[in-house]
Scaffold this motif. Structure first.
Motif, PDB file in Angstrom:
ATOM      1  N   SER A   1      41.966  40.281  25.186  1.00 58.93           N
ATOM      2  CA  SER A   1      42.176  41.098  26.398  1.00 58.93           C
ATOM      3  C   SER A   1      40.972  42.018  26.616  1.00 58.93           C
ATOM      4  N   ASP A   2      40.287  42.386  25.532  1.00 62.59           N
ATOM      5  CA  ASP A   2      39.019  43.127  25.698  1.00 62.59           C
ATOM      6  C   ASP A   2      37.997  42.248  26.426  1.00 62.59           C
ATOM      7  N   VAL A   3      38.046  40.922  26.198  1.00 66.69           N
ATOM      8  CA  VAL A   3      37.120  39.999  26.890  1.00 66.69           C
ATOM      9  C   VAL A   3      37.401  40.005  28.398  1.00 66.69           C
ATOM     10  N   TRP A   4      38.663  40.054  28.770  1.00 66.75           N
ATOM     11  CA  TRP A   4      39.001  40.165  30.199  1.00 66.75           C
ATOM     12  C   TRP A   4      38.348  41.426  30.788  1.00 66.75           C
ATOM     13  N   SER A   5      38.523  42.552  30.094  1.00 66.00           N
ATOM     14  CA  SER A   5      37.947  43.833  30.559  1.00 66.00           C
ATOM     15  C   SER A   5      36.428  43.727  30.635  1.00 66.00           C
ATOM     16  N   TYR A   6      35.837  43.017  29.683  1.00 68.49           N
ATOM     17  CA  TYR A   6      34.386  42.816  29.669  1.00 68.49           C
ATOM     18  C   TYR A   6      33.954  42.072  30.931  1.00 68.49           C
ATOM     19  N   GLY A   7      34.754  41.093  31.368  1.00 70.65           N
ATOM     20  CA  GLY A   7      34.455  40.360  32.604  1.00 70.65           C
ATOM     21  C   GLY A   7      34.440  41.298  33.803  1.00 70.65           C
ATOM     22  N   VAL A   8      35.379  42.258  33.844  1.00 70.82           N
ATOM     23  CA  VAL A   8      35.416  43.231  34.946  1.00 70.82           C
ATOM     24  C   VAL A   8      34.204  44.165  34.842  1.00 70.82           C
ATOM     25  N   LEU A   9      33.819  44.496  33.597  1.00 67.92           N
ATOM     26  CA  LEU A   9      32.628  45.331  33.398  1.00 67.92           C
ATOM     27  C   LEU A   9      31.378  44.594  33.896  1.00 67.92           C
ATOM     28  N   CYS A  10      31.315  43.274  33.686  1.00 68.57           N
ATOM     29  CA  CYS A  10      30.189  42.476  34.227  1.00 68.57           C
ATOM     30  C   CYS A  10      30.156  42.608  35.747  1.00 68.57           C
ATOM     31  N   TRP A  11      31.328  42.551  36.353  1.00 68.22           N
ATOM     32  CA  TRP A  11      31.427  42.657  37.824  1.00 68.22           C
ATOM     33  C   TRP A  11      30.940  44.032  38.276  1.00 68.22           C
ATOM     34  N   GLU A  12      31.333  45.078  37.520  1.00 59.10           N
ATOM     35  CA  GLU A  12      30.849  46.441  37.849  1.00 59.10           C
ATOM     36  C   GLU A  12      29.331  46.509  37.734  1.00 59.10           C
TER      37      GLU A  12
ATOM     38  N   MET B   1      30.560  44.733  21.331  1.00 59.92           N
ATOM     39  CA  MET B   1      31.965  44.301  21.324  1.00 59.92           C
ATOM     40  C   MET B   1      32.193  43.204  20.292  1.00 59.92           C
ATOM     41  N   LYS B   2      31.169  42.365  20.038  1.00 57.67           N
ATOM     42  CA  LYS B   2      31.303  41.355  18.975  1.00 57.67           C
ATOM     43  C   LYS B   2      31.473  42.069  17.635  1.00 57.67           C
ATOM     44  N   TYR B   3      30.639  43.092  17.421  1.00 54.56           N
ATOM     45  CA  TYR B   3      30.734  43.875  16.173  1.00 54.56           C
ATOM     46  C   TYR B   3      32.143  44.474  16.033  1.00 54.56           C
ATOM     47  N   LEU B   4      32.645  45.096  17.105  1.00 51.58           N
ATOM     48  CA  LEU B   4      33.964  45.754  17.034  1.00 51.58           C
ATOM     49  C   LEU B   4      35.078  44.726  16.829  1.00 51.58           C
ATOM     50  N   SER B   5      34.977  43.571  17.499  1.00 54.69           N
ATOM     51  CA  SER B   5      36.043  42.557  17.331  1.00 54.69           C
ATOM     52  C   SER B   5      35.975  41.974  15.914  1.00 54.69           C
ATOM     53  N   ASP B   6      34.769  41.850  15.343  1.00 53.51           N
ATOM     54  CA  ASP B   6      34.648  41.400  13.940  1.00 53.51           C
ATOM     55  C   ASP B   6      35.311  42.415  13.005  1.00 53.51           C
ATOM     56  N   MET B   7      35.309  43.701  13.420  1.00 54.49           N
ATOM     57  CA  MET B   7      35.947  44.760  12.614  1.00 54.49           C
ATOM     58  C   MET B   7      37.445  44.841  12.912  1.00 54.49           C
ATOM     59  N   LYS B   8      37.908  43.903  13.749  1.00 55.27           N
ATOM     60  CA  LYS B   8      39.321  43.897  14.158  1.00 55.27           C
ATOM     61  C   LYS B   8      39.708  45.188  14.907  1.00 55.27           C
TER      62      LYS B   8
ATOM     63  N   ASP C   1      40.172  49.864  26.485  1.00 55.31           N
ATOM     64  CA  ASP C   1      39.752  50.526  27.728  1.00 55.31           C
ATOM     65  C   ASP C   1      38.275  50.288  27.994  1.00 55.31           C
ATOM     66  N   LEU C   2      37.854  49.018  27.830  1.00 51.76           N
ATOM     67  CA  LEU C   2      36.451  48.665  28.072  1.00 51.76           C
ATOM     68  C   LEU C   2      36.207  48.670  29.580  1.00 51.76           C
ATOM     69  N   ALA C   3      35.258  49.520  29.999  1.00 48.24           N
ATOM     70  CA  ALA C   3      34.914  49.671  31.430  1.00 48.24           C
ATOM     71  C   ALA C   3      33.571  50.371  31.488  1.00 48.24           C
ATOM     72  N   ALA C   4      32.887  50.279  32.617  1.00 50.76           N
ATOM     73  CA  ALA C   4      31.533  50.860  32.725  1.00 50.76           C
ATOM     74  C   ALA C   4      31.574  52.366  32.433  1.00 50.76           C
ATOM     75  N   ARG C   5      32.680  53.032  32.805  1.00 48.18           N
ATOM     76  CA  ARG C   5      32.773  54.497  32.568  1.00 48.18           C
ATOM     77  C   ARG C   5      32.757  54.832  31.085  1.00 48.18           C
ATOM     78  N   ASN C   6      33.081  53.861  30.233  1.00 49.23           N
ATOM     79  CA  ASN C   6      33.152  54.122  28.780  1.00 49.23           C
ATOM     80  C   ASN C   6      31.985  53.529  28.015  1.00 49.23           C
ATOM     81  N   ILE C   7      30.914  53.201  28.740  1.00 50.23           N
ATOM     82  CA  ILE C   7      29.656  52.753  28.138  1.00 50.23           C
ATOM     83  C   ILE C   7      28.630  53.850  28.387  1.00 50.23           C
TER      84      ILE C   7
END
Ligand SMILES: Cc1ccc(-c2c(C)sc(NC(=O)CCCC(=O)O)c2C(N)=O)cc1C
Length: 357
Positions: free
Chosen positions: A218-229, A150-157, A162-168
């Motif tokens: 907002s992707d960071v928020w989703s990442y927090g939920v993914l951590c919870w998952e 996600m750092k790589y993707l955010s660096d690429m702007k 839709d970051l969630a465990a189902r999409n990893i």
């Protein structure tokens, strides 16, 4: 340049007059004679997902995954299908799924990627809850990998939305890679189009729900939920609550509680990802640093987050007055599986935890 890994910026295929040019620019056209489909492993929105072999230029065969587009698709469906390839083809990172190429000049039309043996992360977690190979250090390693992607993707702007465990996706070495790049997607059971479609509410930041402000914050928020998952081994965030109840609770400041056995350091990171003000949330670079530090000093993962329990105690229950011990009380609620946890916090009798309202 030496500072940022990728000075390249993601190009939205929608900005192309001719979207088929976007595919040509970013995805290698493969000769279908070099591809052998071996098995169907799933079904997607556009057609089958298969496993197969791809003969590389050096003559070696590699195992690949193949998405095929069902026959008779409209031109628009074909372009939507291929948009995933023109996005994925722009990325080159160990924690982002790798595109081998596409077949667009012959039927069936295909997208070919590296093969991720363990499939989607949410299913993988549910299948492997409690297994030794998924101890908390391994889960933290997996979270760090996703954060790095996600750092790589955010660096690429690039904003995922839709970051969630189902999409990893997870490969045989338990390496996690960000996947699911599409301009229109299946999301959390609802179909979702970037142009104002349904939103995966329980994974989405409050400002993105309220006024569609989707950013890397907002992707960071989703990442927090993914951590919870991850720490919950694939539990559904907010369980069976309705989307409206989730939004109401979040707006009141309610947040998901720490999963059972969650290290305090990881729960603090989750809470930071869920700050109301998106500027107060950590950046993915900081998240990777925090997780790397925890992996290098695993003792920091031993301190567990304080569990909060709210049980409705019914004093009118016939034998309630006699119950004084924690064991009897939890047994009367069929919650014996919590006894060990309460004792680990030194709770022995009800007086220590009861607050009568
Ligand atoms: C473009 C793209 C994106 C994702 C995939 C993909 C899936 C949607 S699912 C899966 N791998 C598995 O499910 C492995 C599980 C095997 C099993 O259950 O026996 C992949 C993948 N890349 O491996 C595929 C493509 C083409």
């Amino acid at each position: 340049n030496p500072t940022s890994a990728s000075s390249k910026t993601y190009i939205d295929p929608h900005t192309y007059e001719d979207p088929t040019k976007a595919v040509k620019d970013f995805a290698r056209e493969l000769d279908p004679n070099l591809i052998v489909i071996e098995a169907v492993i799933g079904g997607g929105e556009f057609g089958d997902v298969c496993r197969g072999k791809l003969r590389k230029v050096n003559g070696r065969d590699v195992t690949v995954a193949i998405k095929t587009l069902k026959q008779g698709a409209t031109e628009k469906t074909r372009l939507d299908f291929l948009s995933e390839a023109s996005i994925m083809g722009q990325f080159d990172d160990d924690n982002v799924i790798y595109l081998e190429g596409v077949v667009t000049k012959h039927h069936p039309i295909m997208i070919v990627t590296e093969y991720m043996e363990n499939g989607s992360l949410d299913t993988f977690l549910r299948l492997n809850e409690g297994k030794a190979k998924l101890d908390v250090v391994q889960l933290t390693r997996m979270l760090r990998g996703i954060g790095s992607g996600m750092k790589y993707l955010s660096d690429m702007k690039y904003v995922h939305r839709d970051l969630a465990a189902r999409n990893i996706l997870v490969n045989k070495d338990l390496i996690c890679k960000v996947a699911d790049f599409g301009l229109s997607r299946e999301v959390d059971g609802d179909t979702y189009t970037t142009r104002g479609g349904k939103i995966p509410v329980r994974w989405t930041a409050i400002e993105a729900i309220d006024y569609r402000k989707f950013t890397s914050n907002s992707d960071v928020w989703s990442y927090g939920v993914l951590c919870w998952e991850m720490i919950s081994f694939g539990e559904r965030p907010f369980w069976n609550w309705s989307n409206q109840d989730v939004i109401k609770a979040i707006k009141k400041g309610y947040r998901l509680p720490p999963p059972m056995g969650c290290p305090d350091a990881l729960y603090k990171l989750m809470l930071d990802c869920w700050k109301d003000d998106y500027l107060d949330r950590p950046k993915f670079e900081q998240i990777v640093g925090i997780l790397s530090n925890l992996i290098q000093t695993p003792n920091k993962l031993l301190l567990l987050a304080k569990q909060t329990f709210v049980f409705i105690i019914n004093p009118d229950q016939p034998n309630f007055a006699q119950i004084t011990s924690i064991d009897e009380w939890l047994h009367s609620l069929q919650l014996d599986h919590y006894i060990k946890q309460f004792k680990s916090y030194g709770y022995m009798n009800l007086s220590q935890i009861c607050h009568f309202t």
